[in-house]
Design a protein around this motif. Structure first.
Motif, PDB file in Angstrom:
ATOM      1  N   ARG A  66      -1.778   0.146   6.226  1.00  0.00           N
ATOM      2  CA  ARG A  66      -3.013  -0.628   6.320  1.00  0.00           C
ATOM      3  C   ARG A  66      -3.260  -1.377   5.014  1.00  0.00           C
ATOM      4  NH1 ARG A  66      -5.951   4.602   8.773  1.00  0.00           N
ATOM      5  NH2 ARG A  66      -4.985   4.516  10.824  1.00  0.00           N
ATOM      6  N   GLY A  67      -4.001  -2.466   5.119  1.00  0.00           N
ATOM      7  CA  GLY A  67      -4.410  -3.197   3.935  1.00  0.00           C
ATOM      8  C   GLY A  67      -3.471  -4.319   3.530  1.00  0.00           C
ATOM      9  N   PHE A  68      -2.418  -4.560   4.313  1.00  0.00           N
ATOM     10  CA  PHE A  68      -1.469  -5.623   4.021  1.00  0.00           C
ATOM     11  C   PHE A  68      -1.293  -6.466   5.280  1.00  0.00           C
ATOM     12  CE2 PHE A  68      -0.384  -2.024   1.364  1.00  0.00           C
ATOM     13  CZ  PHE A  68      -0.277  -2.602   0.107  1.00  0.00           C
ATOM     14  N   SER A  69      -1.101  -7.745   5.098  1.00  0.00           N
ATOM     15  CA  SER A  69      -0.872  -8.616   6.256  1.00  0.00           C
ATOM     16  C   SER A  69       0.525  -8.363   6.818  1.00  0.00           C
ATOM     17  CB  SER A  69      -1.007 -10.088   5.855  1.00  0.00           C
ATOM     18  OG  SER A  69       0.073 -10.467   5.010  1.00  0.00           O
ATOM     19  N   VAL A  70       0.707  -8.745   8.055  1.00  0.00           N
ATOM     20  CA  VAL A  70       2.024  -8.634   8.675  1.00  0.00           C
ATOM     21  C   VAL A  70       3.036  -9.444   7.876  1.00  0.00           C
ATOM     22  CG1 VAL A  70       3.360  -9.199  10.742  1.00  0.00           C
ATOM     23  CG2 VAL A  70       1.096  -8.192  10.971  1.00  0.00           C
ATOM     24  N   GLU A  71       2.620 -10.607   7.405  1.00  0.00           N
ATOM     25  CA  GLU A  71       3.513 -11.457   6.632  1.00  0.00           C
ATOM     26  C   GLU A  71       3.927 -10.795   5.324  1.00  0.00           C
ATOM     27  OE1 GLU A  71       1.273 -13.757   9.541  1.00  0.00           O
ATOM     28  OE2 GLU A  71       0.568 -12.450   7.937  1.00  0.00           O
ATOM     29  N   ALA A  72       2.991 -10.163   4.653  1.00  0.00           N
ATOM     30  CA  ALA A  72       3.302  -9.485   3.389  1.00  0.00           C
ATOM     31  C   ALA A  72       4.272  -8.331   3.616  1.00  0.00           C
ATOM     32  CB  ALA A  72       2.021  -8.986   2.728  1.00  0.00           C
ATOM     33  N   LYS A  73       4.042  -7.550   4.652  1.00  0.00           N
ATOM     34  CA  LYS A  73       4.944  -6.427   4.954  1.00  0.00           C
ATOM     35  C   LYS A  73       6.329  -6.945   5.342  1.00  0.00           C
ATOM     36  CE  LYS A  73       1.723  -4.461   7.633  1.00  0.00           C
ATOM     37  NZ  LYS A  73       1.030  -3.497   8.509  1.00  0.00           N
ATOM     38  N   ALA A  74       6.385  -8.025   6.103  1.00  0.00           N
ATOM     39  CA  ALA A  74       7.670  -8.610   6.494  1.00  0.00           C
ATOM     40  C   ALA A  74       8.431  -9.123   5.276  1.00  0.00           C
ATOM     41  CB  ALA A  74       7.452  -9.731   7.500  1.00  0.00           C
ATOM     42  N   ALA A  75       7.727  -9.724   4.334  1.00  0.00           N
ATOM     43  CA  ALA A  75       8.374 -10.249   3.129  1.00  0.00           C
ATOM     44  C   ALA A  75       8.973  -9.121   2.297  1.00  0.00           C
ATOM     45  CB  ALA A  75       7.376 -11.052   2.303  1.00  0.00           C
ATOM     46  N   VAL A  76       8.251  -8.016   2.152  1.00  0.00           N
ATOM     47  CA  VAL A  76       8.760  -6.872   1.404  1.00  0.00           C
ATOM     48  C   VAL A  76       9.997  -6.298   2.093  1.00  0.00           C
ATOM     49  CG1 VAL A  76       8.222  -4.501   0.671  1.00  0.00           C
ATOM     50  CG2 VAL A  76       6.537  -6.320   0.349  1.00  0.00           C
ATOM     51  N   LEU A  77       9.943  -6.161   3.405  1.00  0.00           N
ATOM     52  CA  LEU A  77      11.082  -5.640   4.151  1.00  0.00           C
ATOM     53  C   LEU A  77      12.281  -6.576   4.027  1.00  0.00           C
ATOM     54  CD1 LEU A  77      12.420  -3.612   6.017  1.00  0.00           C
ATOM     55  CD2 LEU A  77      11.308  -4.759   7.945  1.00  0.00           C
ATOM     56  N   ALA A  78      12.060  -7.873   4.148  1.00  0.00           N
ATOM     57  CA  ALA A  78      13.153  -8.836   4.043  1.00  0.00           C
ATOM     58  C   ALA A  78      13.812  -8.760   2.670  1.00  0.00           C
ATOM     59  CB  ALA A  78      12.633 -10.251   4.306  1.00  0.00           C
ATOM     60  N   ASP A  79      13.019  -8.652   1.624  1.00  0.00           N
ATOM     61  CA  ASP A  79      13.580  -8.527   0.268  1.00  0.00           C
ATOM     62  C   ASP A  79      14.425  -7.265   0.135  1.00  0.00           C
ATOM     63  OD1 ASP A  79      12.461 -10.895  -0.612  1.00  0.00           O
ATOM     64  OD2 ASP A  79      10.751  -9.925  -1.593  1.00  0.00           O
ATOM     65  N   CYS A  80      13.943  -6.177   0.698  1.00  0.00           N
ATOM     66  CA  CYS A  80      14.676  -4.922   0.610  1.00  0.00           C
ATOM     67  C   CYS A  80      15.985  -4.997   1.397  1.00  0.00           C
ATOM     68  CB  CYS A  80      13.794  -3.777   1.104  1.00  0.00           C
ATOM     69  SG  CYS A  80      14.358  -2.157   0.572  1.00  0.00           S
ATOM     70  N   ILE A  81      15.960  -5.626   2.549  1.00  0.00           N
ATOM     71  CA  ILE A  81      17.185  -5.798   3.341  1.00  0.00           C
ATOM     72  C   ILE A  81      18.189  -6.662   2.587  1.00  0.00           C
ATOM     73  CG2 ILE A  81      18.136  -6.858   5.430  1.00  0.00           C
ATOM     74  CD1 ILE A  81      15.562  -5.925   6.874  1.00  0.00           C
ATOM     75  N   ARG A  82      17.707  -7.752   2.001  1.00  0.00           N
ATOM     76  CA  ARG A  82      18.615  -8.600   1.212  1.00  0.00           C
ATOM     77  C   ARG A  82      19.262  -7.798   0.079  1.00  0.00           C
ATOM     78  NH1 ARG A  82      15.076 -12.746   2.631  1.00  0.00           N
ATOM     79  NH2 ARG A  82      13.598 -12.353   0.978  1.00  0.00           N
ATOM     80  N   HIS A  83      18.476  -6.994  -0.608  1.00  0.00           N
ATOM     81  CA  HIS A  83      18.992  -6.173  -1.698  1.00  0.00           C
ATOM     82  C   HIS A  83      20.023  -5.165  -1.167  1.00  0.00           C
ATOM     83  CE1 HIS A  83      19.151  -3.727  -5.299  1.00  0.00           C
ATOM     84  NE2 HIS A  83      18.851  -2.684  -4.569  1.00  0.00           N
ATOM     85  N   ALA A  84      19.736  -4.545  -0.035  1.00  0.00           N
ATOM     86  CA  ALA A  84      20.637  -3.538   0.537  1.00  0.00           C
ATOM     87  C   ALA A  84      21.971  -4.144   0.955  1.00  0.00           C
ATOM     88  CB  ALA A  84      19.976  -2.850   1.737  1.00  0.00           C
ATOM     89  N   LEU A  85      21.945  -5.394   1.383  1.00  0.00           N
ATOM     90  CA  LEU A  85      23.160  -6.059   1.850  1.00  0.00           C
ATOM     91  C   LEU A  85      23.956  -6.748   0.739  1.00  0.00           C
ATOM     92  CD1 LEU A  85      21.854  -7.592   5.186  1.00  0.00           C
ATOM     93  CD2 LEU A  85      23.189  -5.489   4.868  1.00  0.00           C
ATOM     94  N   ALA A  86      23.355  -6.863  -0.431  1.00  0.00           N
ATOM     95  CA  ALA A  86      24.009  -7.559  -1.561  1.00  0.00           C
ATOM     96  C   ALA A  86      25.151  -6.743  -2.125  1.00  0.00           C
ATOM     97  CB  ALA A  86      22.985  -7.851  -2.642  1.00  0.00           C
TER      98      ALA A  86
END
Length: 86
Positions: A66-86
């Motif tokens: 709670r307390g975060f927009s869907v867009e903000a949560k998606a951006a954090v997840l996308a960054d983490c996925i990019r890092h995991a795949l690097a």
């Protein structure tokens, strides 16, 4: 993608005892995670991975946080996925 544990609490945000999480993790999840990049979504998942000896590529807020927009949560997840795949 999989669940850290395969249990349903009685209601939203209800705590699930660590011993139940660990039993589910040991019997199911550890096999699903073997050989994969793991991103822990939320504190319960991060702690289950730690107790289960699973190294994560990252740990971020749970998608239902709670307390975060869907867009903000998606951006954090996308960054983490990019890092995991690097």
């Amino acid at each position: 993608m999989t669940q850290a544990f395969h249990l349903l609490p009685a209601h939203r945000s209800a705590a699930v005892q660590a011993r139940h999480v660990d039993a589910s993790f040991a019997e199911v999840t550890r096999f699903e995670l073997a050989g994969r990049n793991v991103i822990a979504l939320g504190n319960a998942a991060a702690q289950a991975c730690k107790r289960g000896g699973v190294v994560t590529a990252g740990s971020i807020m749970h998608p239902s946080a709670r307390g975060f927009s869907v867009e903000a949560k998606a951006a954090v997840l996308a960054d983490c996925i990019r890092h995991a795949l690097a």
